[in-house]
Write an enzyme that holds these catalytic residues in place. Structure first.
Site, PDB file in Angstrom:
ATOM      1  N   LYS A 233     -22.943  10.389  45.596  1.00 20.75           N
ATOM      2  CA  LYS A 233     -24.116  10.462  44.721  1.00 20.75           C
ATOM      3  C   LYS A 233     -25.034  11.635  45.072  1.00 20.75           C
ATOM      4  O   LYS A 233     -25.741  12.155  44.207  1.00 20.75           O
ATOM      5  CB  LYS A 233     -24.879   9.137  44.757  1.00 20.75           C
TER       6      LYS A 233
ATOM      7  N   GLU B  72     -34.163   7.652  45.556  1.00 22.51           N
ATOM      8  CA  GLU B  72     -34.713   8.388  44.421  1.00 22.51           C
ATOM      9  C   GLU B  72     -35.765   7.549  43.716  1.00 22.51           C
ATOM     10  O   GLU B  72     -35.863   6.331  43.939  1.00 22.51           O
ATOM     11  CB  GLU B  72     -33.609   8.807  43.445  1.00 22.51           C
TER      12      GLU B  72
ATOM     13  N   ASN C 250     -28.360  -5.405  39.392  1.00 21.75           N
ATOM     14  CA  ASN C 250     -27.780  -4.094  39.085  1.00 21.75           C
ATOM     15  C   ASN C 250     -26.325  -4.173  38.627  1.00 21.75           C
ATOM     16  O   ASN C 250     -25.610  -3.165  38.640  1.00 21.75           O
ATOM     17  CB  ASN C 250     -27.883  -3.150  40.294  1.00 21.75           C
TER      18      ASN C 250
ATOM     19  N   GLU D 240     -25.198   8.442  37.594  1.00 22.71           N
ATOM     20  CA  GLU D 240     -23.983   8.654  38.369  1.00 22.71           C
ATOM     21  C   GLU D 240     -22.817   8.830  37.406  1.00 22.71           C
ATOM     22  O   GLU D 240     -22.934   8.535  36.211  1.00 22.71           O
ATOM     23  CB  GLU D 240     -23.703   7.472  39.311  1.00 22.71           C
TER      24      GLU D 240
ATOM     25  N   ASN E 266     -18.830   7.638  37.035  1.00 23.35           N
ATOM     26  CA  ASN E 266     -17.739   6.801  37.524  1.00 23.35           C
ATOM     27  C   ASN E 266     -16.423   7.471  37.158  1.00 23.35           C
ATOM     28  O   ASN E 266     -16.102   7.624  35.973  1.00 23.35           O
ATOM     29  CB  ASN E 266     -17.816   5.404  36.922  1.00 23.35           C
TER      30      ASN E 266
ATOM     31  N   ARG F 232     -13.360   6.776  36.890  1.00 19.65           N
ATOM     32  CA  ARG F 232     -12.327   5.752  36.703  1.00 19.65           C
ATOM     33  C   ARG F 232     -12.509   5.126  35.336  1.00 19.65           C
ATOM     34  O   ARG F 232     -13.442   5.441  34.601  1.00 19.65           O
ATOM     35  CB  ARG F 232     -12.470   4.670  37.771  1.00 19.65           C
TER      36      ARG F 232
END
Length: 711
Positions: free
Chosen positions: A160, A244, A279, A332, A334, A336
């Site tokens: 990240k 962050e 989350n 972010e 991913n 995949r």
């Protein structure tokens, strides 16, 4: 070519095991007629693919492989030897015992399985090794194709910290924060103070909501650092953290991207993923109610810019946080296949697994950006073996004693890797399935989801269908007024299940009374004939007492044919139906409107457990005499829970912070339980002295097990 799975035959071929044929809007044809579920048999891909995963995603990949004529290899732990994905594969190899570190994360064992079976490629699914660059490197060294991006992209986007720096360089909007690694809890506090509270502490590696904590002050930052680093190390083998700025009350909207090895990249519209707990996503939909075409295009273009910046090739997802003014910030990427990919497939008609396999073989993308449509609306509900009344969902384990997916309904898709008799264990994610519905409009998709949840039969484990149904029928959700804080805002005191209004209460009481009488009448018959009785009693009118919660209601009921007329609280309710007591589903017509009930259990004591509007209700139906006599029965004294601490879920004891004789303050941590890779701190509800500790680190505990006693 037909758009969006035009023919039910094509859809069945694409997703062959547990999908209902789409008979209406799901198969809507567009003027472009872009996509087809029919495979180009002249296009060479692979002969055999190993799926390095388990459960629903392994089954999902296998369905497309079968459609493409590719043989499949399953890997499994010893406890998964009879799992659905193992039965579905052409070959299966055991790679170790139940713990993931010894099986599904065991690279050596999986590499041995690849050599043993001669698999030419590996699809990693999501989770486990799907974003592990070392695994991809080892495959490349063996000449085996990794169905995903190359190691450079995995490393760049999997970290990240690095991904944020790359995003900035690629002119992608980013969240303000600290771009380095946070080494200690005190460093975390200093950085958080510099950024300004609230802040988000999260693992540099991995995702899925693990290793993430929101901190509003210094103490929460210290605690968040500890738990996040432990979860990150446990889940990803990497305890590095970053901090962050936390954007309060945002939407979580992600863009699906697809890129090949020849520099071509597409964005396949967005998915709205704002309904979350801890989350982790609960309900997703595509498209989003919030985005206008210009914002959608801007987000899509930035997602493609990022993909091209790292020479990405495969399916991937770029996640953004979007504020109330439609400002969006990179969260972010991913690298995949995403859990919620089916809703993108529904609105675009594109089989993402097939495209991943094609790209991995080196083929060009088949489409251009102008070809990508938004056809209709799709909604996905993640059905979990969880107790939604505990923190919106703590894991539940058990065996599925009865299981029936609502596939008799049109425009319903169920991605699952379980069946009746399957075990939900403490070792793996408690997901039961992904329930997807499609409609020409959002209202149509929501109505179908409501029907599907009502008709979904799950017995043997606690599940989250009560919460899912309340979410999709809540006025705020229907209007599109949602954010990542939806659940705590709508249920500030926790989820309590469906709250009955006066009409709903009458419908439930009347249905329970009618079901009770139907059961009583059936018990008077043998093989459909009336029993021989010394004093036969024929009656079409009954007086009952029906208990619901703390209330007791006098009910008068009459029967004419299959129709019951029930008087409850001075109001008449007409109830009719087929009254099949052998079926878990009861389709009843109440005052002219059809309602779906599930009869979970019926006892000789008159206790009936009904699932109504998604929620379980315990109703006790007694005759007048039985009710009068019942008033003389002693009541069971409730356990004093203030002096004991029981495990709220099955899991493993990670830490015990007290010993006998210690004095604990209210809110002080007593122990930590890890379940499904998430750590949960259990605290004291009052100031007291520790009397006895019944657990120790490393022990496995069940839900309700006694952990600590207080004086």
């Amino acid at each position: 070519m037909a758009a969006l799975y035009k023919l039910s035959l094509n859809l069945d071929r694409l997703l062959s095991v547990k999908f209902a044929p789409c008979r209406s809007g799901c198969c809507a044809v567009t003027s472009r007629a872009l996509y087809s579920a029919v495979v180009n048999t002249n296009e060479k891909t692979f002969d055999k693919i190993l799926i390095a995963n388990r459960g629903e995603i392994a089954c999902r990949v296998m369905k497309t492989c079968k459609k493409m004529g590719i043989r499949t290899v399953a890997v499994h732990s010893d406890v998964d030897s009879s799992a659905v994905h193992v039965k579905m594969a052409d070959e299966a190899v055991c790679v170790g015992p139940a713990p993931t570190s010894k099986s599904y994360l065991n690279m050596d064992a999986i590499m041995d399985a690849i050599r043993l079976t001669g698999a030419q490629a590996v699809h990693p699914g999501y989770g486990f090794l799907s974003e592990n660059k070392e695994f991809a490197k080892r495959l490349a060294a063996e000449g085996v194709t990794f169905i995903g991006p190359d190691t450079h992209a995995i490393q760049a986007m999997g970290d990240k910290i690095e991904s944020k720096l790359i995003a900035k360089t690629a002119k992608v909007n980013t969240i303000p924060g600290f771009d380095g690694v946070v080494k200690t809890a005190e460093d975390a506090v200093k950085i958080a103070q510099q950024i300004g509270y609230p802040v988000m502490i999260k693992a540099s590696a991995g995702g899925g909501g693990k290793g993430m904590r929101i901190a509003w002050n210094d103490e929460e930052t210290r605690e968040g650092f500890r738990f996040s680093s432990q979860e990150a190390a446990s889940s990803f083998g990497d305890d590095r953290l970053l901090i962050e700025k936390y954007i309060d009350n945002p939407r979580h909207i992600e863009i699906q991207v697809l890129a090949d090895k020849h520099g071509n990249a597409l964005w396949l519209n967005e998915r709205e993923c704002s309904i979350q707990r801890r989350n982790q996503k609960v309900v997703e939909e595509a498209p989003s109610t919030f985005l206008d075409p210009d914002t959608r295009r801007a987000m899509g273009e930035q997602a493609v810019q990022l993909a091209k910046a790292v020479k990405y090739s495969s399916a991937g997802t770029v996640e953004f946080l979007v504020d109330s003014k439609k400002n969006f910030y990179f969260l972010e990427m991913n690298t995949r296949l995403q859990v919620e990919h089916p809703i993108t497939e529904c609105i675009t008609g594109l089989d993402l697994v097939e495209q991943m396999i094609r790209v991995a073989k080196g083929h060009h993308l088949q489409h251009t950006q102008e070809d990508v449509p938004i056809n209709g609306w799709a909604i996905e509900s993640r059905v979990y073996a969880e107790d939604p009344y505990k923190s919106f969902g703590l894991p539940s384990i058990g065996r599925l004693s009865q299981y029936h997916e609502p596939l008799d309904l049109s425009n319903v898709r169920v991605d699952s890797g379980i069946e009746e008799g399957s075990d939900i264990s403490i070792y793996y994610d408690p997901m039961i399935s992904k329930l997807v519905t499609y409609g020409a409009t959002r209202a149509e998709a929501l109505a179908r989801m409501e029907d599907a949840l009502d008709n979904y039969v799950i017995r043997g484990v606690t599940h989250n269908i009560p919460l899912l149904r309340e979410i999709i029928t809540h006025p705020r959700f229907i209007s599109g007024d949602i954010s990542t804080n939806f659940l705590p805002e709508v249920y500030p005191d926790g989820f309590k299940g469906h709250q009955l209004d006066a009409e709903g209460r009458r419908e439930l009481l009347a249905s329970a009374a009618a079901l009770y009488i139907t059961s009583q009448l059936r018990s008077q018959k043998v093989l459909g004939n009336q029993r021989v009785s010394p004093a036969p009693v024929k009656s079409s009118c009954w007086q009952l007492c029906v208990e619901l919660g703390e209330g007791c209601h006098d009910v008068d009921i009459t029967k004419a044919g299959n129709i019951y007329t029930v008087e409850v609280d001075g109001e008449k309710v007409e109830v009719s139906g087929q009254w099949n007591l052998a079926s878990p589903l009861l389709a009843l017509t109440i005052n002219g409107t059809q309602k779906i009930f599930q009869c979970v259990s019926r006892e000789a004591s008159g206790l009936i457990v009904l699932q109504y509007m998604g929620t379980l209700f315990k109703v006790r139906v007694l005759s007048k005499l039985a009710s009068e006599l019942n008033s003389y029965m002693p009541e069971k004294v409730a356990e004093d829970t203030s002096s004991i601490l029981r495990s709220p879920m099955p899991g493993t004891v990670v830490a015990v912070s007290v010993k006998p004789g210690d004095t604990v303050a209210e809110g002080q941590e007593i122990c930590v339980i890890e379940a499904m890779k998430m750590q949960n701190s259990l605290t004291a509800v009052k100031q007291a002295k520790v009397k006895c500790v019944h657990c120790k680190p490393g022990e496995t505990v069940g839900e309700g097990d006694l952990l600590v006693e207080l004086e």
